[in-house]
Design a protein around this motif. Structure first.
Motif, short mmCIF file in Angstrom:
data_model
loop_
_atom_site.label_atom_id
_atom_site.label_comp_id
_atom_site.label_asym_id
_atom_site.label_seq_id
_atom_site.Cartn_x
_atom_site.Cartn_y
_atom_site.Cartn_z
N VAL A 113 0.83 -1.21 0.00
CA VAL A 113 0.00 0.00 0.00
C VAL A 113 0.86 1.26 0.00
N GLN A 114 2.18 1.05 -0.17
CA GLN A 114 3.14 2.13 -0.38
C GLN A 114 3.28 3.06 0.83
N LEU A 115 3.16 2.48 2.01
CA LEU A 115 3.48 3.24 3.21
C LEU A 115 4.98 3.09 3.44
N PRO A 116 5.73 4.19 3.49
CA PRO A 116 7.19 4.06 3.60
C PRO A 116 7.60 3.39 4.92
N PRO A 117 8.36 2.29 4.86
CA PRO A 117 8.78 1.63 6.09
C PRO A 117 9.93 2.37 6.75
N THR A 118 10.09 2.15 8.03
CA THR A 118 11.26 2.68 8.72
C THR A 118 12.44 1.81 8.34
N ASP A 119 13.60 2.11 8.87
CA ASP A 119 14.79 1.33 8.58
C ASP A 119 14.52 -0.15 8.86
N LEU A 120 15.04 -1.03 7.99
CA LEU A 120 14.75 -2.47 8.12
C LEU A 120 15.31 -3.03 9.43
N ALA A 121 16.41 -2.47 9.91
CA ALA A 121 16.94 -2.91 11.20
C ALA A 121 15.95 -2.61 12.32
N ASP A 122 15.28 -1.44 12.24
CA ASP A 122 14.25 -1.10 13.22
C ASP A 122 13.06 -2.03 13.09
N GLN A 123 12.68 -2.35 11.84
CA GLN A 123 11.57 -3.28 11.62
C GLN A 123 11.86 -4.62 12.30
N THR A 124 13.08 -5.11 12.11
CA THR A 124 13.45 -6.38 12.71
C THR A 124 13.38 -6.32 14.22
N GLN A 125 13.95 -5.27 14.79
CA GLN A 125 13.97 -5.12 16.24
C GLN A 125 12.56 -5.07 16.82
N HIS A 126 11.68 -4.30 16.18
CA HIS A 126 10.32 -4.15 16.70
C HIS A 126 9.51 -5.44 16.55
N MET A 127 9.67 -6.11 15.42
CA MET A 127 8.92 -7.36 15.22
C MET A 127 9.39 -8.44 16.20
N VAL A 128 10.69 -8.54 16.40
CA VAL A 128 11.22 -9.53 17.33
C VAL A 128 10.72 -9.24 18.74
N ALA A 129 10.76 -7.97 19.15
CA ALA A 129 10.29 -7.61 20.49
C ALA A 129 8.81 -7.92 20.65
N PHE A 130 8.02 -7.62 19.63
CA PHE A 130 6.58 -7.88 19.66
C PHE A 130 6.29 -9.38 19.78
#
Length: 217
Positions: free
Chosen positions: A191-208
């Motif tokens: 849906v073309q929402l700009p993601p944050t840095d992929l390292a941040d994505q990884t950190q947040h998903m792992v924490a969740f």
């Protein structure tokens, strides 16, 4: 960690190994894939495909009667050849060797799939949108992924359950939460929402995931 192979590489390998295809057919198929990924199926025209392939537009129609037939040719190759190769690589990649803690396992798994989605999301978008309306393709794609991915995930889930590091829920439910969380990045990109840095994505998903899957004390 080894960078996952792109689906474009697997697709090119598949085309090159198919001796039934002419050089012009390969050029047309690759050009169509590029334009469908860049502009979407509806916006890409046969004239653009021909120009990208370096052939006359009539040559495209000679090989493929309609643009839909060309798309189906691409999708069938993905379902029958590319997806199995990508799934096999995933099922034997480095994340499978993460045999320590829940945190280490999730970090290795999520990092691997986030990188794969980010590198391939334009092509994944085509496959996913068509699979939604094609039951046969759904079975092919999900069957190839499921037979490799879910078996490998189950081994790690059972190991983590035995160590008391993950909640004792049915494996299919646990896999649903893990896979669904990672797939949310693909939805965001679609849906073309700009993601944050992929390292941040990884950190947040792992924490969740770690917070939700760790047994209550």
């Amino acid at each position: 960690m080894t960078k996952p192979t792109t689906v474009s590489y697997f697709f090119n390998q598949s085309l090159n190994a198919d001796t039934s295809l002419t050089a012009k057919q390969r050029q047309i198929i690759l050009a169509a894939l590029d334009l469908f990924a860049e502009n979407g199926f509806e916006k890409a025209t046969t004239a653009e495909i021909a120009a990208r392939a370096g052939v006359a537009e009539g040559t495209v129609y000679k090989r493929y009667k309609t643009k839909r037939e060309l798309l189906n040719t691409i999708l069938n190759r993905f379902a029958s050849d590319v997806v199995p190769q990508a799934a096999q690589e995933f099922a034997t990649d480095e994340w499978t060797k993460a045999d320590a803690t829940l945190h280490a396992f999730l970090t290795a798994l999520v990092s691997n799939r986030i990188e794969f989605i980010a590198d391939n999301y334009q092509i994944i978008k085509i496959i996913a949108s068509e699979a939604l309306n094609n039951a046969e393709m759904q079975q092919q794609v999900l069957g190839n992924i499921g037979s490799r991915l879910f078996g490998e995930l189950s081994k790690h889930i059972d190991r983590l359950k035995a160590k008391g590091e993950i909640v004792d829920w049915p494996n299919d439910i646990l896999m649903q939460f893990v896979v669904g969380t990672m797939a949310s990045l693909a939805v965001r990109l679609f849906v073309q929402l700009p993601p944050t840095d992929l390292a941040d994505q990884t950190q947040h998903m792992v924490a969740f995931l770690e917070k939700g899957l760790t047994p209550a004390k």
